[in-house]
Design an enzyme around this catalytic site. Structure first.
Site, short mmCIF file in Angstrom:
data_model
loop_
_atom_site.label_atom_id
_atom_site.label_comp_id
_atom_site.label_asym_id
_atom_site.label_seq_id
_atom_site.Cartn_x
_atom_site.Cartn_y
_atom_site.Cartn_z
N GLU A 99 55.45 40.88 48.67
CA GLU A 99 54.18 40.41 48.10
C GLU A 99 54.43 39.77 46.74
O GLU A 99 55.31 40.21 46.00
CB GLU A 99 53.24 41.62 47.98
CG GLU A 99 51.87 41.35 47.42
CD GLU A 99 50.96 40.53 48.31
OE1 GLU A 99 51.33 39.39 48.62
OE2 GLU A 99 49.87 41.02 48.67
N ASP A 100 53.68 38.74 46.42
CA ASP A 100 53.85 38.11 45.11
C ASP A 100 53.31 39.01 44.00
O ASP A 100 53.99 39.26 43.01
CB ASP A 100 53.17 36.72 45.07
CG ASP A 100 51.74 36.72 45.57
OD1 ASP A 100 51.22 37.79 45.97
OD2 ASP A 100 51.11 35.65 45.57
N ASP A 103 47.17 43.14 42.67
CA ASP A 103 46.12 42.99 41.67
C ASP A 103 45.07 44.08 41.89
O ASP A 103 45.24 45.21 41.43
CB ASP A 103 45.57 41.57 41.81
CG ASP A 103 44.57 41.19 40.74
OD1 ASP A 103 44.70 41.66 39.60
OD2 ASP A 103 43.65 40.42 41.05
N LYS A 131 49.78 44.33 38.54
CA LYS A 131 48.78 44.38 37.46
C LYS A 131 47.96 45.65 37.63
O LYS A 131 46.82 45.61 38.11
CB LYS A 131 47.83 43.16 37.57
CG LYS A 131 48.37 41.87 37.02
CD LYS A 131 47.27 40.85 36.73
CE LYS A 131 46.89 40.05 37.93
NZ LYS A 131 46.10 38.83 37.62
N PHE A 152 45.78 35.88 34.40
CA PHE A 152 45.98 35.11 35.62
C PHE A 152 47.27 34.29 35.48
O PHE A 152 47.39 33.46 34.59
CB PHE A 152 44.80 34.19 35.91
CG PHE A 152 44.86 33.61 37.29
CD1 PHE A 152 44.54 34.38 38.39
CD2 PHE A 152 45.27 32.30 37.48
CE1 PHE A 152 44.62 33.86 39.68
CE2 PHE A 152 45.36 31.77 38.77
CZ PHE A 152 45.03 32.55 39.86
N VAL A 153 48.23 34.58 36.37
CA VAL A 153 49.54 33.93 36.26
C VAL A 153 49.78 32.96 37.41
O VAL A 153 49.22 33.12 38.50
CB VAL A 153 50.68 34.98 36.22
CG1 VAL A 153 50.59 35.83 34.96
CG2 VAL A 153 50.67 35.86 37.46
N ARG A 165 52.56 26.14 42.35
CA ARG A 165 53.49 27.03 43.08
C ARG A 165 54.95 26.66 42.84
O ARG A 165 55.83 27.50 42.93
CB ARG A 165 53.21 26.98 44.59
CG ARG A 165 51.88 27.58 45.01
CD ARG A 165 51.87 27.77 46.53
NE ARG A 165 50.54 27.98 47.08
CZ ARG A 165 49.92 29.16 47.15
NH1 ARG A 165 50.50 30.24 46.69
NH2 ARG A 165 48.72 29.26 47.69
#
Ligand code: 5GP
Length: 179
Positions: A99-100, A103, A131, A152-153, A165
């Site tokens: 997973e990136d 959140d 996060k 927010f990144v 991206r």
């Protein structure tokens, strides 16, 4: 619309490469003697996954799924749908989800029970970013690259409205870009 849209660079390409190597070494140790199925969650994890698997020294296979969470905004909808399912049968497999970023925890806390029903030998999660301040549903990944504050990144696979991206670093977008 690139460097000038960044408020701050959080992780340089070098810092990302160093941490990815550490994660890959840990995974190689933990899965010794096994042939894990590495599952990328599209689209955000494609860069991280490509770098990670090339550093894992095991006979692995790869597959992908796409679970919807964010649209073009920056808030999770709370609803998770499988937009693209896995191609492979995961029963009896050692599945590692890539997973990136975790959140709210919505996506994974809803996705994992669905995958668990398919009878994998094991089911774990490796998230590049976490996060924890933003968590709505409890969720803890088994492997985490970096814990970050509530911002927010974008970059290294992560998008804003499908852009950014391809950035080789991870940065915080200026609020003026999305407000
Ligand atoms: P969750 O379901 O845990 O709220 O969110 C998971 C998904 O939301 C991530 O896979 C990612 O696609 C998106 N997301 C969450 N935070 C960020 C962020 O800071 N930047 C970007 N680009 N996407 C994020």
């Amino acid at each position: 619309m690139m460097e000038q849209d960044m408020q701050e660079i959080l992780f340089t390409p070098e810092a990302l490469a160093r941490r990815v190597k550490e994660l890959a070494d840990q995974i190689t140790q933990d899965y010794a003697g096994k042939s894990p199925l590495i599952v990328g969650t599209l689209r955000g994890s494609f860069v991280f996954m490509a770098d990670l698997v090339r550093q894992i020294n095991l006979p692995l296979t790869v597959d992908f799924l796409s679970a919807s969470s964010y649209g073009s905004g920056t808030e999770s909808s709370g609803q998770v749908k499988l937009k693209l399912d896995l191609a492979d049968d995961i029963s009896g497999r050692d599945v590692l989800i890539i997973e990136d970023i975790v959140d709210s925890g919505n996506t994974l806390s809803k996705l994992l029970p669905e995958l668990q029903k398919r009878g994998p030998a094991s089911l774990k999660v490796c998230a590049l970013l976490d996060k924890p301040e933003r968590r709505v549903l409890p969720f803890q990944a088994n492997y985490v690259g970096f814990t970050i504050p509530d911002a927010f990144v974008v970059g290294y696979g992560l998008d804003f409205d499908q852009h950014y991206r391809q950035l080789p670093y991870i940065g915080v977008l200026k609020p003026s870009v999305y407000e």
